[in-house]
Design a protein around this motif. Structure first.
Motif, short mmCIF file in Angstrom:
data_model
loop_
_atom_site.label_atom_id
_atom_site.label_comp_id
_atom_site.label_asym_id
_atom_site.label_seq_id
_atom_site.Cartn_x
_atom_site.Cartn_y
_atom_site.Cartn_z
N MET A 103 0.84 -1.21 0.00
CA MET A 103 0.00 0.00 0.00
C MET A 103 0.87 1.26 0.00
SD MET A 103 -3.29 -0.60 -0.16
CE MET A 103 -3.97 0.98 0.35
N VAL A 104 1.87 1.27 0.87
CA VAL A 104 2.74 2.45 0.96
C VAL A 104 3.47 2.66 -0.38
CG1 VAL A 104 4.75 3.44 2.12
CG2 VAL A 104 2.99 2.28 3.45
N ARG A 105 3.96 1.54 -0.95
CA ARG A 105 4.67 1.66 -2.23
C ARG A 105 3.75 2.18 -3.33
NH1 ARG A 105 7.35 -4.06 -3.37
NH2 ARG A 105 7.85 -3.12 -5.38
N ALA A 106 2.52 1.66 -3.38
CA ALA A 106 1.60 2.07 -4.45
C ALA A 106 1.21 3.54 -4.32
CB ALA A 106 0.36 1.18 -4.44
N ILE A 107 1.02 3.98 -3.09
CA ILE A 107 0.66 5.40 -2.88
C ILE A 107 1.83 6.28 -3.35
CG2 ILE A 107 0.22 7.17 -1.10
CD1 ILE A 107 -1.22 4.89 0.54
N ALA A 108 3.03 5.92 -2.95
CA ALA A 108 4.21 6.73 -3.31
C ALA A 108 4.46 6.70 -4.82
CB ALA A 108 5.43 6.22 -2.55
N GLU A 109 4.36 5.51 -5.41
CA GLU A 109 4.62 5.42 -6.87
C GLU A 109 3.59 6.16 -7.68
OE1 GLU A 109 5.65 2.09 -9.28
OE2 GLU A 109 7.12 1.40 -7.80
N ALA A 110 2.40 6.32 -7.13
CA ALA A 110 1.37 7.08 -7.85
C ALA A 110 1.62 8.59 -7.71
CB ALA A 110 -0.01 6.72 -7.31
N GLY A 111 2.62 8.96 -6.93
CA GLY A 111 2.98 10.37 -6.81
C GLY A 111 2.37 11.07 -5.61
N TYR A 112 1.89 10.30 -4.65
CA TYR A 112 1.30 10.91 -3.45
C TYR A 112 2.16 10.60 -2.24
CZ TYR A 112 -2.62 11.73 -6.52
OH TYR A 112 -3.39 12.17 -7.56
N ASP A 113 2.09 11.48 -1.27
CA ASP A 113 2.91 11.35 -0.08
C ASP A 113 2.14 10.51 0.96
OD1 ASP A 113 4.59 11.65 2.02
OD2 ASP A 113 4.47 13.84 2.14
#
Ligand code: PGA
Ligand code: ZN
Length: 441
Positions: free
Chosen positions: A224-234
């Motif tokens: 989840m953390v990786r997907a949020i970050a890779e989508a460009g969100y903090d």
């Protein structure tokens, strides 16, 4: 002259799992018509109102709802015909009394809820109001923050891992439109990351998120953390994580069995595990951290996590006013999941949201894993001023029907209303970094 109920009828239709469900239609003497389709859960709790299914010998391997359809067409229609339309409480009260059981098992909560919502639509049409506005009455209507399914486990995805839902909470966004763009990007980046790791799912799970093979619940949090970050969100600042542990469904004989992690825990052990994860990951809401009758465990969870996370009672509270009251008094939860078919009427559902908000609980209006193209929940969440909505992921049209309806309402396409009613409050978040406001009042 005010309109009266002229006709009530029902039809067996199919839900998003290809399982029979019920659509009810209410026709008024002024020609206004309203219909509604009823959803159905998979990970249902013991304290829910009864959904009537035909059982052995019936169609669809006993899953048919011919008996519930007959309840509508027979006794319920007879009791309602001729009543003045528009007084939702009276209509619901007539059905509750005629049913006479504590859990609506005589006519079926599916039969009663179909009529309840169908009547609300017919009454709104008769009054010339959009549904959300008619339902809101004196309440402060408000666009809810969507809590969106990205990964599924538990009973919604072949029990690869025990926890049922890993969801994105886009609290940094200021509108439904912005929220959907963020979560669609996260949903996409999740698939890409899973594919890179050789875990590409071949299709989506019951609520439209991914149900990949994973090694553990903790690994789902890492993804989840990786997907949020890779989508460009903090992670934590713009988008945080909610989980639905759905602990009732891996609780046996006083123990919580985390098979994927090779361990069984008691309530205190599960709470300290969740506490650790809530420190290590940006988790802002935990639904059903403990089983539906583990009131002591829930109180412990509230003491340990209540100041940091929304602790959302789904199976625990079952959208039931009496169970909500017990949770308020005993400080066993600080948020309620709101599913109309857990209680079976619109009146009781709104009563639960009103009481929850009054007590400082957060309220999350929720879909079921088995849904239909009915968008009623979008209007309900807005009208009740609930603050949050959880209707699955951004794929599968039974989910999009509700998101797209929220977009219409937000865009003002449903706003042609008489004056004097409170304006729609725009989505607004005053959370401190990554924290969902628990006190919604
Ligand atoms: P259900 O799942 O509709 O299968 O009960 C939804 C949830 O647990 O929130
Ligand atoms: Zn749940």
């Amino acid at each position: 002259m005010a309109a009266h109920i002229a006709e009530v009828r029902a039809l067996q239709v199919l839900d998003s799992r290809g399982k029979p469900t019920l659509e009810a239609e209410v026709r008024l003497t002024d020609g206004s018509v309203g219909s509604a389709q009823v959803p159905s859960g998979a990970s249902t709790g013991r304290h829910e109102a009864r959904e009537l299914r035909d059982g052995d010998g019936g169609g669809y391997a006993g899953q048919g709802v011919a008996a519930a359809v007959a309840s509508v067409n027979g006794p319920l229609a007879s009791a309602l015909r001729g009543l003045p339309a528009g007084n939702q409480e009276r209509i619901d009260r007539v059905m509750i009394n005629l049913d006479g059981s504590a859990d609506k098992s005589r006519f079926g909560a599916n039969a009663i809820l179909g009529i309840s919502c169908g009547h609300a639509r017919a009454a709104a049409a008769s009054a010339g109001l959009p549904l959300w506005r008619a339902l809101a009455g004196a309440r402060q209507a408000k666009i809810p923050l969507p809590i969106v399914n990205i990964l599924s486990g538990g009973m919604h995805a072949g029990r690869q891992i025990e926890f049922q839902d890993f969801l994105a909470v886009p609290h940094g966004c200021t509108s439904i439109a912005e929220s959907l763009e963020a979560v669609a990007a996260i949903h996409r980046s999740m698939r890409e990351i899973l594919a890179r790791d050789g875990r590409a799912p071949s299709g989506v799970a019951d609520e439209g998120g991914w149900g990949p093979r994973l090694d553990s619940n903790e690994q789902a949090l890492e993804y989840m953390v990786r997907a949020i970050a890779e989508a460009g969100y903090d992670p934590g600042n713009q988008v945080s994580i909610a989980i639905d542990v759905a602990a009732t469904h891996f609780h046996r004989e006083g123990e919580y069995h985390l098979a994927s992690e090779g361990r069984s825990l008691d309530a205190a052990g599960l709470v300290s595990l969740l506490e650790r994860w809530a420190r290590e990951f940006p988790i802002v809401a935990i639904e059903d951290p403990l089983a539906e009758d583990d009131w002591n465990g829930w109180r412990g969870a509230c003491r340990a996590l209540g100041s940091r996370c929304a602790l959302v009672g789904d199976d625990l509270l079952a959208t039931n006013p009496a169970r909500l009251e017990r949770a308020i008094e005993s400080r066993a939860a600080n948020a309620v999941l709101v599913k109309m078919n857990q209680i079976g009427t619109l009146t009781e559902t709104l009563q639960v949201v009103d009481r929850a908000l009054e007590a400082g609980f957060a309220a999350v209006v929720s879909a079921r894993s088995g849904e239909t193209e009915d968008s009623f929940l979008a209007d309900l969440a807005v009208a009740a001023g609930a603050g949050y909505i959880k209707i699955g992921s951004v794929t599968r049209s039974e989910r999009l029907a509700k998101y797209n309806r929220l977009l219409r309402i937000e865009a003002g396409w449903e706003k042609a209303v008489p004056e004097g009613l409170a304006p729609l409050r725009p989505l607004r978040h005053d959370e401190k970094r990554g924290r969902v406001r628990v006190n919604n009042a």
